[in-house]
Design a protein around this motif. Structure first.
Motif, short mmCIF file in Angstrom:
data_model
loop_
_atom_site.label_atom_id
_atom_site.label_comp_id
_atom_site.label_asym_id
_atom_site.label_seq_id
_atom_site.Cartn_x
_atom_site.Cartn_y
_atom_site.Cartn_z
N SER A 1 -20.51 30.30 10.10
CA SER A 1 -20.60 31.18 11.26
C SER A 1 -20.07 32.57 10.94
O SER A 1 -20.16 33.48 11.77
CB SER A 1 -19.85 30.59 12.45
OG SER A 1 -18.49 30.35 12.14
N ARG B 1 -28.08 29.66 13.34
CA ARG B 1 -27.40 28.39 13.60
C ARG B 1 -28.14 27.55 14.63
O ARG B 1 -28.17 26.32 14.54
CB ARG B 1 -25.97 28.66 14.05
CG ARG B 1 -25.07 29.33 13.01
CD ARG B 1 -24.76 28.45 11.80
NE ARG B 1 -25.89 28.30 10.90
CZ ARG B 1 -26.24 29.17 9.95
NH1 ARG B 1 -25.54 30.28 9.78
NH2 ARG B 1 -27.27 28.93 9.17
N HIS C 1 -22.40 17.64 12.18
CA HIS C 1 -22.57 19.08 12.03
C HIS C 1 -21.18 19.69 12.08
O HIS C 1 -20.49 19.62 13.09
CB HIS C 1 -23.44 19.63 13.17
CG HIS C 1 -23.79 21.08 13.05
ND1 HIS C 1 -22.84 22.08 13.20
CD2 HIS C 1 -24.96 21.71 12.81
CE1 HIS C 1 -23.43 23.26 13.04
NE2 HIS C 1 -24.72 23.05 12.80
N THR D 1 -19.15 23.23 11.23
CA THR D 1 -19.39 24.65 10.97
C THR D 1 -18.25 25.25 10.16
O THR D 1 -17.07 25.08 10.49
CB THR D 1 -19.54 25.42 12.28
OG1 THR D 1 -20.61 24.85 13.04
CG2 THR D 1 -19.84 26.89 12.02
N SER E 1 -16.11 28.11 9.34
CA SER E 1 -15.72 29.25 10.17
C SER E 1 -14.73 30.14 9.41
O SER E 1 -13.75 29.65 8.85
CB SER E 1 -15.09 28.75 11.47
OG SER E 1 -14.78 29.80 12.34
N ASP F 1 -19.27 30.55 17.15
CA ASP F 1 -18.62 29.24 17.18
C ASP F 1 -18.76 28.59 18.55
O ASP F 1 -19.04 27.38 18.66
CB ASP F 1 -17.14 29.38 16.81
CG ASP F 1 -16.94 29.53 15.31
OD1 ASP F 1 -17.92 29.77 14.59
OD2 ASP F 1 -15.78 29.42 14.86
N ILE G 1 -22.37 27.37 19.03
CA ILE G 1 -22.64 26.16 18.25
C ILE G 1 -22.06 24.93 18.94
O ILE G 1 -22.70 23.88 19.02
CB ILE G 1 -22.07 26.31 16.82
CG1 ILE G 1 -22.88 27.34 16.03
CG2 ILE G 1 -22.05 24.97 16.10
CD1 ILE G 1 -22.21 27.77 14.74
#
Length: 696
Positions: free
Chosen positions: A379, A400, A415, A417, A419, A430, A433
């Protein structure tokens, strides 16, 4: 921090003098830590959102009663099976014979009850859990929902969450590694995960922790994560030399051999009850993969994690041609990594020597039927690409979202992410998502999500939403399709090094300064076309920003909390226009130095300075909105990482902008001119994590 929004919905024929809201929770939920914590948190949040309303149990005068299910004793051990309990939930609201409203939750586990409560608050009642340190709390005088409705939710992935890339000096790097400081910020973040329907948390462990004290901190992190329904994981390396990564072994250490070192490391690490551990087997980026070179040691490491009751994961990387993947054991999971603001399925993604990242999509498709497979996109990238410049790239939410839909269709299990910092609007990615990771139905109809659907929940008015859609369209057209993104980013640290150290990381501009100095007439003409596109992008974003600001004044003037949040994003968009202007002027100055005289060079550099000062005024305004101390995120000083500054330090002075001006003035285009990066320390050749300490 609580931001109160005055944008409350109208009553739906309920008592406008609502005094009581009931929450009926059976003992089974109060006995389960996950649901008990969510119930208490929900009570506090409702009290704040409904000033003057009393939260009660079964009260005869409650205008609204929230009824929670009795889930019995069936609560499987997540750690033993790595199978998360049932998570889907449904709310049904109806009016009773006495005119009050009952809202009943249907769920089958304490975790699902937690997700359901926070889903009701955020998706129906307008609470906005957009940042770990900030929440928008609505201010209601009346009950805002219709008496009759249904709301169903199911997760797109069984496991959903975030990897904090603490190899970078981001907001929580110190909080996760300092053994003696308060854990409040870490708990705040875990609460944010729970409130946004997430159930996975991971970070990269660093080498210079206090090995005597840190296990106690790790136990507290894991304990708190479990109390909120969050699986806790940590990433370590086998023997990575770069960036101060924690090492399971030292390759040349005596008297203990590698197998003994692995056992000692895992015994130390599992003083905390980790749910999963990810292993980075590469010595570093563009360096050998020890998992492939030492398969016996790899199996020993992964089996050692498994026999301690945790799920082992194998970390991958997107690097073109890298021999990082070597068929780990069947019970090991795999993290499928992609980078920057490019999706795994789009046709062009010029990162790390690749044309695109579709090979990672193919790997996900291949692995998901055989093992636990999680998608691991970014992200934010940091380094010199996005939030460090700074650039607010709406391309991230777009990529995303595209990936979430594609990976859900593949049937991936998780999943997570990657960051790398939340300021300059990156909290939006974020937060988006986290909400996209659920699929909703309202009254039997699917709720349609799209790349700006989460942003739109804080943007009242269709006109304002359409203008922001125009912003994402312009960024896609100019930054991706027309290839301007490498110009707006700064050059990555290796780009100005000599062979063989000039490995590709970020996308690189077609006409960097060094090439312009020796360019042919034909090349200069092509470079001029790119300069024209930079000016064109800047003009269109500047014009659009003015329209967005005017429309926001109409829509948000009565809501200071949303206006403040919106301005933060708008300033992030505006600075991309200034960055395009600045890059256009410095490129023109280089060309002037080749074709004209010093006076012309100085003229364009003076104009570039004016643009930089205008951008610096934006930086100073946005810095006032940072949620963590300025000295931590934008100051200098040693920390646990290989960088002696916070991740926003380059932003504070617009370091990359000023460096480019000085490069043109001095005609110095090598990596060591006004250099920000300590290459020896980053590569593990110096400092507390020097090569000697890495190997012996």
């Amino acid at each position: 921090m609580l931001l109160f929004s005055g944008n409350a919905s109208a009553s739906h024929s309920l008592d406008s003098n609502i005094k009581y809201i009931g929450i009926l929770a059976p003992q089974s939920l109060l006995n389960a830590p996950v649901s008990a914590a969510a119930i208490e948190d929900t009570k506090r949040l409702i009290e704040r959102g409904f000033p003057g309303v009393q939260i009660v149990g079964n009260h005869p005068h409650a205008s609204v009663t929230i009824i929670l299910p009795d889930i019995g004793k069936g609560n499987p051990d997540k750690r033993a099976s790595f199978k998360y309990p049932r998570q889907e939930y449904e709310w049904r609201s109806y009016r009773t014979n006495d005119g009050t409203v009952h809202i009943r939750l249907y769920a089958e586990s304490p975790e699902a009850v937690s997700f359901g409560l926070y889903g009701l608050l955020q998706e129906k009642l307008g609470y906005r859990f957009y940042h770990p340190r900030d929440t928008i709390i609505p201010a209601y005088r009346e009950w805002p929902l219709p008496a009759t409705f249904s709301w169903k939710a199911r997760p797109r992935f069984e496991k959903r969450g975030f990897h904090l890339h603490t190899l970078h000096p981001i907001e929580l790097t110190s909080a996760l590694h300092d053994s003696d400081r308060s854990l409040d910020e870490v708990k705040e973040y875990i609460d944010w995960l729970a409130r946004n329907g997430q159930n996975v948390f991971q970070f990269y462990l660093l080498r210079d922790i206090d090995r005597e004290k840190w296990p106690a901190r790790a136990r507290e992190i894991v304990r708190y994560a479990h109390s909120r329904g969050v699986l806790a994981g940590v990433e370590i390396s086998l023997a990575r030399t770069q960036q101060g990564a924690f090492q399971a072994i030292k390759l040349l250490s005596l008297p203990f051999g590698p197998v003994q070192q692995v056992e000692r490391t895992l015994n130390w690490l599992f003083q905390a009850n980790w749910d999963f551990v990810t292993v980075d087997f590469a010595v570093g980026e563009y360096l050998p993969d020890l998992g492939g070179l030492m398969p016996v040691l790899r199996e020993n490491m992964l089996s050692g994690i498994a026999k301690r009751g945790a799920k082992p994961f194998y970390a991958t990387h997107v690097i073109a041609g890298a021999n990082w993947y070597s068929k780990p054991r069947a019970d090991a999971g795999i993290l499928i990594h992609t980078v920057m603001c490019y999706s795994a399925v789009e046709a062009s993604a010029p990162v790390y020597g690749n044309k695109d990242q579709r090979h990672m999509f193919a790997l996900a498709r291949h692995e998901s039927p055989m093992r636990e497979t999680w998608y691991w996109p970014e992200s934010a990238y940091w380094v010199s690409f996005d939030n460090s410049v700074p650039l607010f790239l709406l391309l991230y939410p777009e990529a995303r979202f595209q990936d979430i839909i594609a990976m859900e269709k593949l049937g991936l299990h998780g999943h997570i992410t990657f960051s790398s910092g939340w300021e300059w609007g990156y909290w939006l990615t974020d937060w988006s998502i986290s909400r996209w990771s659920w699929q909703y139905e309202e009254n039997g109809k699917e709720v349609i999500a799209h790349p700006l659907s989460v942003l739109n929940t804080i943007l009242p008015g269709k006109n304002l939403q359409k203008l922001w859609q125009r912003a994402i369209d312009l960024q896609r057209i100019y930054l991706k399709e027309k290839g301007l993104l490498p110009y707006l980013s700064a050059l990555d640290p290796s780009a100005e090094l000599f062979f063989p150290f000039n490995k590709p990381f970020q996308p690189r501009p077609r006409y960097p300064f060094r090439l312009l100095r020796s360019a042919t007439e034909a090349e200069l003409e092509k470079a001029g076309e790119d300069i024209g596109l930079l000016d064109e992008y800047a003009a269109k974003i500047e014009s659009l920003s003015g329209m967005i600001e005017a429309e926001a004044e109409k829509c948000l003037s009565k809501d200071p909390s949303l206006m403040k949040l919106h301005r933060e994003l708008l300033l992030g968009l505006r600075i991309t226009a200034l960055r395009a202007r600045h890059r256009s002027l410095t490129m023109t100055a280089v060309i002037a130095g080749k074709t004209k005289g010093k006076g012309e060079v100085d003229h364009y550099l003076d104009r570039a300075l004016d643009v930089r000062l205008a951008a610096l005024s934006i930086v100073q305004e946005v810095e006032k909105t940072y949620r963590y101390p300025l000295e931590r995120v934008a100051g200098t000083g040693e920390n646990h990482t290989s960088y002696a500054f916070g991740y926003l330090y380059p932003v504070h002075s617009l370091f990359f902008w000023k460096r480019e001006e000085e490069q043109v003035r001095a005609r110095r285009f090598d990596a060591f001119f006004i250099n920000l990066w300590d290459f020896r320390k980053i590569l593990g050749l110096a400092g507390k994590t020097s090569l000697t300490r890495s190997l012996f």
